[in-house]
Scaffold this motif. Structure first.
Motif, PDB file in Angstrom:
ATOM      1  N   SER A 155      47.306  48.230  44.668  1.00 11.01           N
ATOM      2  CA  SER A 155      45.839  48.201  44.650  1.00 11.01           C
ATOM      3  C   SER A 155      45.311  48.404  43.235  1.00 11.01           C
ATOM      4  CB  SER A 155      45.276  49.275  45.582  1.00 11.01           C
ATOM      5  OG  SER A 155      45.662  49.045  46.924  1.00 11.01           O
ATOM      6  N   PHE A 156      45.944  49.289  42.475  1.00 14.26           N
ATOM      7  CA  PHE A 156      45.546  49.509  41.082  1.00 14.26           C
ATOM      8  C   PHE A 156      45.705  48.234  40.261  1.00 14.26           C
ATOM      9  CE2 PHE A 156      47.455  50.281  36.854  1.00 14.26           C
ATOM     10  CZ  PHE A 156      46.316  50.714  36.178  1.00 14.26           C
ATOM     11  N   ALA A 157      46.847  47.554  40.417  1.00 13.42           N
ATOM     12  CA  ALA A 157      47.079  46.318  39.671  1.00 13.42           C
ATOM     13  C   ALA A 157      46.048  45.258  40.049  1.00 13.42           C
ATOM     14  CB  ALA A 157      48.496  45.806  39.935  1.00 13.42           C
ATOM     15  N   LEU A 158      45.754  45.133  41.338  1.00 16.70           N
ATOM     16  CA  LEU A 158      44.757  44.163  41.793  1.00 16.70           C
ATOM     17  C   LEU A 158      43.384  44.469  41.195  1.00 16.70           C
ATOM     18  CD1 LEU A 158      45.652  43.798  45.581  1.00 16.70           C
ATOM     19  CD2 LEU A 158      45.889  42.039  43.808  1.00 16.70           C
ATOM     20  N   LEU A 159      43.010  45.742  41.209  1.00 13.01           N
ATOM     21  CA  LEU A 159      41.705  46.133  40.663  1.00 13.01           C
ATOM     22  C   LEU A 159      41.598  45.776  39.190  1.00 13.01           C
ATOM     23  CD1 LEU A 159      40.919  49.628  42.187  1.00 13.01           C
ATOM     24  CD2 LEU A 159      39.517  47.588  42.342  1.00 13.01           C
ATOM     25  N   ALA A 160      42.624  46.102  38.431  1.00 13.68           N
ATOM     26  CA  ALA A 160      42.582  45.847  36.989  1.00 13.68           C
ATOM     27  C   ALA A 160      42.489  44.351  36.708  1.00 13.68           C
ATOM     28  CB  ALA A 160      43.821  46.441  36.328  1.00 13.68           C
ATOM     29  N   ILE A 161      43.261  43.552  37.424  1.00 12.41           N
ATOM     30  CA  ILE A 161      43.219  42.101  37.231  1.00 12.41           C
ATOM     31  C   ILE A 161      41.858  41.553  37.644  1.00 12.41           C
ATOM     32  CG2 ILE A 161      44.208  39.905  37.962  1.00 12.41           C
ATOM     33  CD1 ILE A 161      46.879  41.416  38.357  1.00 12.41           C
ATOM     34  N   GLY A 162      41.320  42.045  38.759  1.00 14.11           N
ATOM     35  CA  GLY A 162      40.019  41.577  39.227  1.00 14.11           C
ATOM     36  C   GLY A 162      38.906  41.905  38.258  1.00 14.11           C
ATOM     37  N   VAL A 163      38.924  43.106  37.686  1.00 10.45           N
ATOM     38  CA  VAL A 163      37.903  43.495  36.711  1.00 10.45           C
ATOM     39  C   VAL A 163      38.017  42.647  35.451  1.00 10.45           C
ATOM     40  CG1 VAL A 163      37.101  45.364  35.227  1.00 10.45           C
ATOM     41  CG2 VAL A 163      37.691  45.841  37.595  1.00 10.45           C
ATOM     42  N   ALA A 164      39.257  42.376  35.021  1.00 17.14           N
ATOM     43  CA  ALA A 164      39.451  41.527  33.840  1.00 17.14           C
ATOM     44  C   ALA A 164      38.912  40.124  34.088  1.00 17.14           C
ATOM     45  CB  ALA A 164      40.935  41.478  33.477  1.00 17.14           C
ATOM     46  N   LEU A 165      39.149  39.586  35.276  1.00 14.00           N
ATOM     47  CA  LEU A 165      38.624  38.260  35.613  1.00 14.00           C
ATOM     48  C   LEU A 165      37.100  38.246  35.600  1.00 14.00           C
ATOM     49  CD1 LEU A 165      40.916  37.052  38.553  1.00 14.00           C
ATOM     50  CD2 LEU A 165      40.767  36.093  36.251  1.00 14.00           C
ATOM     51  N   ALA A 166      36.493  39.306  36.117  1.00 14.09           N
ATOM     52  CA  ALA A 166      35.028  39.372  36.175  1.00 14.09           C
ATOM     53  C   ALA A 166      34.414  39.393  34.785  1.00 14.09           C
ATOM     54  CB  ALA A 166      34.593  40.613  36.957  1.00 14.09           C
ATOM     55  N   GLY A 167      35.156  39.839  33.793  1.00 19.49           N
ATOM     56  CA  GLY A 167      34.644  39.855  32.434  1.00 19.49           C
ATOM     57  C   GLY A 167      34.788  38.536  31.718  1.00 19.49           C
ATOM     58  N   VAL A 168      35.476  37.574  32.346  1.00 13.87           N
ATOM     59  CA  VAL A 168      35.732  36.287  31.703  1.00 13.87           C
ATOM     60  C   VAL A 168      34.951  35.149  32.349  1.00 13.87           C
ATOM     61  CG1 VAL A 168      37.512  34.572  31.181  1.00 13.87           C
ATOM     62  CG2 VAL A 168      38.016  37.009  30.943  1.00 13.87           C
ATOM     63  N   VAL A 169      34.944  35.109  33.701  1.00 13.89           N
ATOM     64  CA  VAL A 169      34.292  33.995  34.387  1.00 13.89           C
ATOM     65  C   VAL A 169      32.777  34.066  34.218  1.00 13.89           C
ATOM     66  CG1 VAL A 169      36.141  33.815  36.082  1.00 13.89           C
ATOM     67  CG2 VAL A 169      34.184  35.266  36.581  1.00 13.89           C
ATOM     68  N   ARG A 170      32.097  32.925  34.448  1.00 13.52           N
ATOM     69  CA  ARG A 170      30.663  32.833  34.203  1.00 13.52           C
ATOM     70  C   ARG A 170      29.822  32.800  35.470  1.00 13.52           C
ATOM     71  NH1 ARG A 170      29.538  31.094  28.913  1.00 13.52           N
ATOM     72  NH2 ARG A 170      31.410  30.673  27.701  1.00 13.52           N
ATOM     73  N   SER A 171      30.450  32.596  36.625  1.00 14.04           N
ATOM     74  CA  SER A 171      29.669  32.476  37.857  1.00 14.04           C
ATOM     75  C   SER A 171      30.522  32.864  39.050  1.00 14.04           C
ATOM     76  CB  SER A 171      29.161  31.035  38.036  1.00 14.04           C
ATOM     77  OG  SER A 171      30.249  30.151  38.265  1.00 14.04           O
ATOM     78  N   HIS A 172      29.855  33.058  40.194  1.00 13.66           N
ATOM     79  CA  HIS A 172      30.581  33.396  41.425  1.00 13.66           C
ATOM     80  C   HIS A 172      31.458  32.230  41.870  1.00 13.66           C
ATOM     81  CE1 HIS A 172      28.728  37.298  42.337  1.00 13.66           C
ATOM     82  NE2 HIS A 172      27.625  36.790  41.805  1.00 13.66           N
ATOM     83  N   GLY A 173      30.979  30.999  41.673  1.00 10.93           N
ATOM     84  CA  GLY A 173      31.779  29.837  42.045  1.00 10.93           C
ATOM     85  C   GLY A 173      33.055  29.749  41.226  1.00 10.93           C
ATOM     86  N   GLU A 174      32.942  30.033  39.936  1.00 15.73           N
ATOM     87  CA  GLU A 174      34.114  30.021  39.058  1.00 15.73           C
ATOM     88  C   GLU A 174      35.084  31.123  39.452  1.00 15.73           C
ATOM     89  OE1 GLU A 174      34.671  30.526  34.300  1.00 15.73           O
ATOM     90  OE2 GLU A 174      32.995  29.252  34.952  1.00 15.73           O
ATOM     91  N   LEU A 175      34.549  32.287  39.790  1.00 13.55           N
ATOM     92  CA  LEU A 175      35.396  33.396  40.224  1.00 13.55           C
ATOM     93  C   LEU A 175      36.136  33.042  41.511  1.00 13.55           C
ATOM     94  CD1 LEU A 175      36.315  36.393  39.991  1.00 13.55           C
ATOM     95  CD2 LEU A 175      34.291  36.984  41.347  1.00 13.55           C
TER      96      LEU A 175
END
Length: 251
Positions: free
Chosen positions: A145-165
């Protein structure tokens, strides 16, 4: 300022817990769908794998749908940008790390609960043998769960929209799960897939969770070290990216 830290964290966690509980649709679907697929595919896995078929069905579906839950993690942060509230929070005394903890902790708890329920369902309904202790299994679930959270937060800082996410999470989840052995045991995969499988976090998640269920503490520790390292790197990148501000990502 330091004495206010517990209060600020409590407020952030409470606020974000309320937001998650008001919109539980994704987490509910990622809880029900793997249960259905476990029941449907367990006879097939049991026939193909006389030893370990039930574990493959349960752990494989758990890992695949927990990776899909990256969209829930990313949305928790991306929503702030959609609501134009992130920059307002940044001018408060709250640090970037505090904001990330406030966002991530409620989702972390939900992910742990989700995976624990799926393992209990697999043991009680799909008849998956469980030799590992509750503490060993829970520690493995927390690491994943920790690894998933960290990866998810990193993705949220890169993508530009909900569709891209959503696109990144869906394609990434299937790729990570397939290469990680969540759908097919590694031994049955093509040679090229077996060679690249260790590059997938899903590989280490499947390995760790299967070992935890089997009670193999040494194997759990080895896989957990890899996932903690992946989570730590992703978390640092997320803090750096978000710390620079998100204005450049808007529009």
């Amino acid at each position: 300022m330091r004495t206010d830290l517990p209060r600020r964290l409590a407020l952030l966690v409470g606020h974000n817990t309320t937001l998650r509980l008001r919109d539980p649709g994704h987490l509910i679907s990622y809880l029900v769908m793997p249960m259905v697929l476990m029941l449907v595919f367990s006879p097939l896995y049991r026939a193909a794998l006389p030893r370990g078929g039930e574990a493959q069905a349960v752990i494989g579906m758990l890992v695949m749908f927990s990776v899909l839950s990256l969209s829930v993690v990313g949305t928790a942060l991306l929503t702030e940008r959609t609501w134009r509230t992130w920059n307002r929070m940044r001018v408060t005394p709250v640090s970037v790390v505090e904001m990330l903890i406030g966002k991530a902790l409620p989702v972390f708890v939900l992910l742990v609960v989700q995976q624990t329920i799926l393992i209990v369902f697999g043991a009680q309904v799909v008849d998956m043998p469980v030799a590992g202790s509750f503490a060993l299994i829970l520690s493995a679930v927390c690491v994943w769960s920790f690894a998933l959270l960290a990866i998810g937060v990193a993705l949220a800082g890169v993508v530009r929209s909900h569709g891209e996410l959503a696109a990144v999470c869906d394609v990434g989840a299937l790729t990570v799960s397939a290469l990680g052995g969540a759908l097919t045991p590694i031994a049955m995969m093509p040679a090229w897939a077996q060679a690249v499988a260790p590059a997938s976090p899903g590989y280490w998640a499947v390995t760790m969770l299967k070992a935890a269920v089997a009670g193999e503490a040494d194997a759990v520790a080895r896989a957990a070290l890899v996932l903690v390292a992946v989570g730590a790197v992703a978390g640092v990148l997320a803090c750096i990216r978000i710390g620079r501000g998100l204005k450049e990502l808007q529009g």
